[in-house]
Write a protein that holds these residues in place. Structure first.
Motif, short mmCIF file in Angstrom:
data_model
loop_
_atom_site.label_atom_id
_atom_site.label_comp_id
_atom_site.label_asym_id
_atom_site.label_seq_id
_atom_site.Cartn_x
_atom_site.Cartn_y
_atom_site.Cartn_z
N LEU A 1 6.64 27.95 -52.58
CA LEU A 1 8.06 27.85 -52.92
C LEU A 1 8.94 28.28 -51.75
O LEU A 1 10.00 27.69 -51.50
N ALA A 2 8.51 29.30 -51.03
CA ALA A 2 9.28 29.77 -49.87
C ALA A 2 9.35 28.70 -48.80
O ALA A 2 10.41 28.48 -48.19
N TYR A 3 8.24 28.03 -48.53
CA TYR A 3 8.24 26.96 -47.54
C TYR A 3 9.19 25.83 -47.96
O TYR A 3 9.90 25.24 -47.13
N GLY A 4 9.18 25.49 -49.24
CA GLY A 4 10.11 24.48 -49.74
C GLY A 4 11.55 24.90 -49.55
O GLY A 4 12.42 24.08 -49.20
N TRP A 5 11.82 26.17 -49.76
CA TRP A 5 13.17 26.69 -49.57
C TRP A 5 13.61 26.59 -48.11
O TRP A 5 14.76 26.28 -47.81
N VAL A 6 12.69 26.88 -47.19
CA VAL A 6 13.01 26.79 -45.76
C VAL A 6 13.48 25.38 -45.40
O VAL A 6 14.46 25.19 -44.68
N THR A 7 12.78 24.38 -45.91
CA THR A 7 13.16 22.99 -45.63
C THR A 7 14.57 22.70 -46.13
O THR A 7 15.40 22.12 -45.41
N SER A 8 14.87 23.12 -47.36
CA SER A 8 16.21 22.90 -47.91
C SER A 8 17.26 23.65 -47.11
O SER A 8 18.36 23.14 -46.86
N GLY A 9 16.94 24.90 -46.69
CA GLY A 9 17.91 25.70 -45.95
C GLY A 9 18.26 25.10 -44.61
O GLY A 9 19.44 25.08 -44.21
N VAL A 10 17.27 24.62 -43.88
CA VAL A 10 17.55 23.97 -42.59
C VAL A 10 18.38 22.71 -42.79
O VAL A 10 19.26 22.38 -41.99
N GLY A 11 18.12 22.00 -43.91
CA GLY A 11 18.93 20.83 -44.23
C GLY A 11 20.40 21.17 -44.42
O GLY A 11 21.28 20.39 -44.03
N VAL A 12 20.69 22.33 -45.00
CA VAL A 12 22.08 22.77 -45.17
C VAL A 12 22.74 23.00 -43.82
O VAL A 12 23.89 22.58 -43.59
N LEU A 13 22.05 23.67 -42.91
CA LEU A 13 22.62 23.92 -41.58
C LEU A 13 22.92 22.62 -40.86
O LEU A 13 23.98 22.47 -40.22
N ALA A 14 22.02 21.67 -40.95
CA ALA A 14 22.26 20.36 -40.32
C ALA A 14 23.46 19.66 -40.96
O ALA A 14 24.25 19.01 -40.27
N SER A 15 23.60 19.80 -42.27
CA SER A 15 24.71 19.17 -42.97
C SER A 15 26.06 19.75 -42.54
O SER A 15 27.04 19.01 -42.36
N VAL A 16 26.11 21.06 -42.36
CA VAL A 16 27.36 21.69 -41.90
C VAL A 16 27.72 21.19 -40.51
O VAL A 16 28.90 20.87 -40.24
#
Length: 460
Positions: free
Chosen positions: A308-323
């Motif tokens: 679950l933590a690895y999945g969260w990392v992927t989503s989190g990096v996606g947020v930074l790219a989106s900003v």
């Protein structure tokens, strides 16, 4: 400040004057409030879309689900979203943005309750399908609504700083999954998504209808009241309003909505192009993000919390790219950004194919990189879609386009399930690289630039 006198001039001239007044408005507290309210609903829409991915590692064990069943459950919500995007896009053109948004929220919240009581793979598949109808309708209508309040020079950044809430909602699903599932079980995820979403319903009643939609329906006096309210609030907040730049009215411009127009004239090429962009980027990204936690646990035998933590990392990096995209896309341009993003994402996907994707760390790094690059396209396509169509077609055009989002998203998890079961994980990434290449070629050949252009000039 200009007002529209009753009975003065033609409806087309009155509408042109109203739109000119709307274009010169600054970003006021009212518009920021609209962005916050719409954003709160979109946040939990995104959370609802992805939450099943973080419940799935536990559901696989609890209900003894096969890879094919997992793929079907992950895809069910997207199939419902396809239906919702098309249906509610049409409803929004006929009955207004606000009424439609309220219906969609009630639907996806009620099905969130139903998911709490799911007892098998089949039951949650059905509930997710019905919930998808609501979530599929909310985002394209909300996107059309937000776009219709903002002038050309501020539209990209204002809209995308709202739209970035969607990947934040995806990331929040990962955070909730990491902390809640190991302790409280998968049902806790649906509890979290329930109460905040319910709170957005009464807030909808405080928001005005889109003045562009009202004017397009011939309800110019009501549209004038909304624009006058925004003007008065701007003046009270200390803004000095420029004189409206009223553009000449083209007598050939249509006012009646007809979905068949999506496939005629300049809109046919735009429609087919945006459909390909929606389908390709979401096939890859949602295929990745929904399956990754399960792949980490089932194929690499990582502990549940680590998966679950690895999945969260992927989503989190996606947020930074989106900003980053939200802050830069007005300067770079839509077409140039999308072209480069599609092509750059191919690199890490091919690298995983060549390396064999033999370790979880390899997959984490390369899949996250590809996901983050493509996330800048996927989260901003609602902006681009709304810019491609006139007010009479904006909600339904965005709805039809985002229906291909749902089609791509439903195929992605199924594709992963089939390939992993029959060929192995490395070939999942080669298939995704080929899909990204198609998206890049179509963008280069057929996309148009819409940045810093008035909506009515882009789409007569």
């Amino acid at each position: 400040m200009t007002t529209i006198a009753a009975g003065g001039g033609t409806a087309a001239t009155a509408t042109a004057a109203l739109l000119a007044r709307l274009e010169r408005l600054p970003i006021t507290r009212r518009l920021l409030l609209i962005r916050v309210i719409i954003g709160s609903a979109t946040f939990f829409d995104a959370y609802t879309v992805l939450v099943i991915a973080f419940a799935m590692p536990q559901l696989v064990t609890e209900w003894d689900l096969s890879p094919a069943q997992v793929g079907a459950i992950l895809s069910a919500g997207y199939v419902g979203q396809l239906i919702g995007a098309v249906t509610f896009g049409w409803i929004a053109e006929k009955f207004g943005r606000m009424n439609t948004l309220l219906i969609t929220i009630v639907l996806f919240v009620s099905m969130d309750v139903a998911c709490l009581f799911a007892w098998s793979g089949t039951s949650i598949l059905i509930f997710r399908f019905l919930q998808g109808i609501g979530t599929g309708g909310e985002v394209p209508v909300a996107s059309a609504y937000i776009n219709e309040f903002i002038g050309a020079r501020k539209r990209g950044r204002f809209f995308l700083l709202y739209e970035v809430i969607f990947p934040v909602g995806l990331m929040f699903a990962g955070i909730a999954g990491y902390f809640l599932v190991p302790v409280y079980g998968w049902r806790a995820l649906f509890v979290v998504g329930l109460i905040p979403a319910v709170l957005t319903i009464p807030l909808r009643l405080l928001m005005p209808e889109s003045p562009r939609w009202l004017a397009a329906k011939g309800r110019v006096e009501k549209a004038d009241k909304v624009v006058s309210m925004l003007e008065n609030e701007a003046v009270k907040q200390g803004h000095v309003l420029a004189e409206p730049d009223v553009r000449p009215v083209d007598p050939k411009v249509k006012t009646r909505s007809d979905w068949r127009e999506l496939f005629h004239g300049i809109y046919r090429r735009r429609t087919l192009m945006i459909w390909v962009l929606w389908a390709t980027v979401y096939l890859v990204n949602n295929g990745l993000v929904t399956w990754l936690p399960t792949l980490y646990k089932q194929l690499f035998h990582l502990p549940l919390q680590t998966s679950l933590a690895y999945g969260w990392v992927t989503s989190g990096v996606g947020v930074l790219a989106s900003v980053a995209c939200a802050l830069l896309i007005d300067k770079v341009g839509r077409k140039r950004w999308y072209s480069w993003a599609f092509l750059l994402a191919i690199g890490p996907l091919v690298a995983l194919t060549v390396s064999g994707a033999t370790t979880a760390i390899q997959v984490l790094i390369m899949a996250t990189l590809a996901y983050a690059i493509l996330q800048t396209i996927s989260f901003s396509l609602y902006l681009y879609s709304a810019e491609l169509y006139p007010t009479r077609l904006r909600a339904i055009g965005t709805g039809f386009g985002s229906a291909w989002l749902r089609a791509g998203s439903s195929v992605g998890p199924l594709l992963v399930g089939w390939i992993v079961a029959d060929l192995g994980i490395r070939y999942v990434f080669s298939a995704f690289a080929a899909v990204a290449l198609i998206g890049g070629i179509v963008t280069i050949l057929f996309a148009i630039e819409t940045g810093n252009k008035v909506l009515e000039e882009l789409s007569p």
